[in-house]
Design a protein around this motif. Structure first.
Motif, PDB file in Angstrom:
ATOM      1  N   SER A   1       0.971  -0.899  -0.092  1.00  0.00           N
ATOM      2  CA  SER A   1      -0.141   0.346  -0.040  1.00  0.00           C
ATOM      3  C   SER A   1       0.770   1.043   0.212  1.00  0.00           C
ATOM      4  N   ARG A   2       0.393   2.269  -1.305  1.00  0.00           N
ATOM      5  CA  ARG A   2       0.826   4.018  -1.140  1.00  0.00           C
ATOM      6  C   ARG A   2       0.399   4.615  -0.228  1.00  0.00           C
ATOM      7  N   VAL A   3      -0.648   4.415  -0.243  1.00  0.00           N
ATOM      8  CA  VAL A   3      -1.814   5.282   0.794  1.00  0.00           C
ATOM      9  C   VAL A   3      -0.697   6.747   1.538  1.00  0.00           C
ATOM     10  N   TRP A   4      -0.550   5.542   2.744  1.00  0.00           N
ATOM     11  CA  TRP A   4       0.118   6.869   3.654  1.00  0.00           C
ATOM     12  C   TRP A   4       1.689   7.268   2.793  1.00  0.00           C
ATOM     13  N   LEU A   5       2.044   6.543   1.545  1.00  0.00           N
ATOM     14  CA  LEU A   5       3.082   7.624   1.557  1.00  0.00           C
ATOM     15  C   LEU A   5       2.670   8.912   0.593  1.00  0.00           C
ATOM     16  N   ILE A   6       1.733   9.299  -0.307  1.00  0.00           N
ATOM     17  CA  ILE A   6       0.603   9.631  -0.853  1.00  0.00           C
ATOM     18  C   ILE A   6       0.008  11.235   0.377  1.00  0.00           C
ATOM     19  N   ALA A   7       0.083   9.846   1.085  1.00  0.00           N
ATOM     20  CA  ALA A   7      -1.027  11.687   2.089  1.00  0.00           C
ATOM     21  C   ALA A   7      -0.230  11.804   2.841  1.00  0.00           C
TER      22      ALA A   7
ATOM     23  N   ALA B   1       3.104  19.049   1.245  1.00  0.00           N
ATOM     24  CA  ALA B   1       2.663  19.898   1.070  1.00  0.00           C
ATOM     25  C   ALA B   1       1.871  21.163   0.781  1.00  0.00           C
ATOM     26  N   THR B   2       0.983  21.023   1.682  1.00  0.00           N
ATOM     27  CA  THR B   2       0.479  21.461   2.573  1.00  0.00           C
ATOM     28  C   THR B   2       0.685  22.427   3.750  1.00  0.00           C
TER      29      THR B   2
ATOM     30  N   VAL C   1      -7.533  14.076   4.338  1.00  0.00           N
ATOM     31  CA  VAL C   1      -6.387  13.651   3.451  1.00  0.00           C
ATOM     32  C   VAL C   1      -6.228  12.706   4.709  1.00  0.00           C
ATOM     33  N   ILE C   2      -6.242  12.880   5.748  1.00  0.00           N
ATOM     34  CA  ILE C   2      -5.608  11.222   6.904  1.00  0.00           C
ATOM     35  C   ILE C   2      -7.359  10.778   6.695  1.00  0.00           C
TER      36      ILE C   2
END
Length: 271
Positions: A10-16, A22-23, A52-53
């Motif tokens: 899973s790359r979900v947390w890397l994207i988050a 960036a935010t 995002v979380i």
């Protein structure tokens, strides 16, 4: 052929984390001059961070459920393959043992002549009938277990107490067998079951390849290992080997390897 074990990727947390970084960098890069704008930027950032979380949690849980389903499917496939191998091994042992006894008994009786030969042939026919009925019954029982959707009523697993009957069956087929069991102490049920399977297969192979010869079975303990030695006195003169399916020794090695044991087989100076 079974598939490979699924992996959690899973790359979900890397994207988050990238989005959150960036935010945080946007206000620092462009700056905020007014106090009201500062609070507005902080509020928007916190809202965006929370969104995002929440998105990451939902996506991660969804992917986790998919992974767990794939892992459960893989485990079921592994269990199915293991069960197929076990059933195939049991079928081989059952059919090979029963047909081996029938083949050898018929081959021995065919060579007998004279008055004693007639009596031997009658005894052989009786033994063949008994072995045929027993093998057919066992096959029907196993097929019933495979076809039935209800819980199977299984018989107790073989133990060292069944060795005299295993030896007696080999003797009825024509072998002369001596059984010697030393003081071996406590033996696990799995080791006892494997020991019976090894000895049954060894005596069956002796009958097939050496004929009605003499064989010895010895069981002893060496440290924490159970040692089984089965040896025959060589092929009976004029005996024609009766080849089997050639999976017997392979099955024995698999059974013994499952208990971290080893198998040695081959010719000796005597047999």
């Amino acid at each position: 052929m079974t598939s490979r074990r699924p992996r959690w990727r899973s790359r979900v947390w890397l994207i988050a984390l990238a989005i959150l970084a960036a935010t945080c960098l946007v206000p620092l890069t462009f700056g905020v001059e007014r106090p009201g704008a500062v609070w507005l930027a902080i509020s928007l950032s916190l809202f965006f961070v929370g969104a995002v979380i929440a998105w990451a949690l939902v996506q991660s849980r969804a992917q986790r459920r998919v992974f767990e389903d794939e892992l459960a499917g893989w485990a079921a496939e592994q269990a199915t393959q293991a069960e197929r191998i076990r059933i195939a091994r049991d079928l081989h042992d059952l059919v090979s043992h029963g047909l081996g006894l029938i083949t050898v008994r018929a081959a021995v009786a065919r060579t007998m002549t004279g008055p004693s030969g007639l009596a031997e042939q009658e005894a052989a026919l009786a033994d063949i009938e008994h072995a045929s009925r027993q093998t057919t019954t066992e096959l029907r029982r196993m097929l019933h277990v495979l076809r039935s959707t209800e819980a199977a009523q299984l018989r107790p697993a073989d133990s060292l107490e069944d060795l005299p009957e295993i030896v007696a069956a080999a003797q009825r087929a024509g072998l002369t067998v001596s059984l010697e069991i030393a003081e071996i102490g406590e033996v696990t049920a799995g080791a006892q079951l494997t020991a019976c399977a090894v000895i049954r297969e060894a005596l069956n192979n002796t009958l097939r390849h050496a004929g009605p010869t003499r064989a010895s079975v010895e069981i002893r303990r060496s440290a924490d290992m159970l040692v089984i030695a089965v040896q025959d006195q060589g092929r009976v003169p004029g005996w024609e080997p009766q080849p089997g399916a050639r999976h017997g020794l392979e099955g024995v090695r698999e059974r013994v390897a499952a208990l971290d044991g080893t198998v040695m087989s081959g010719a000796t100076s005597e047999g």
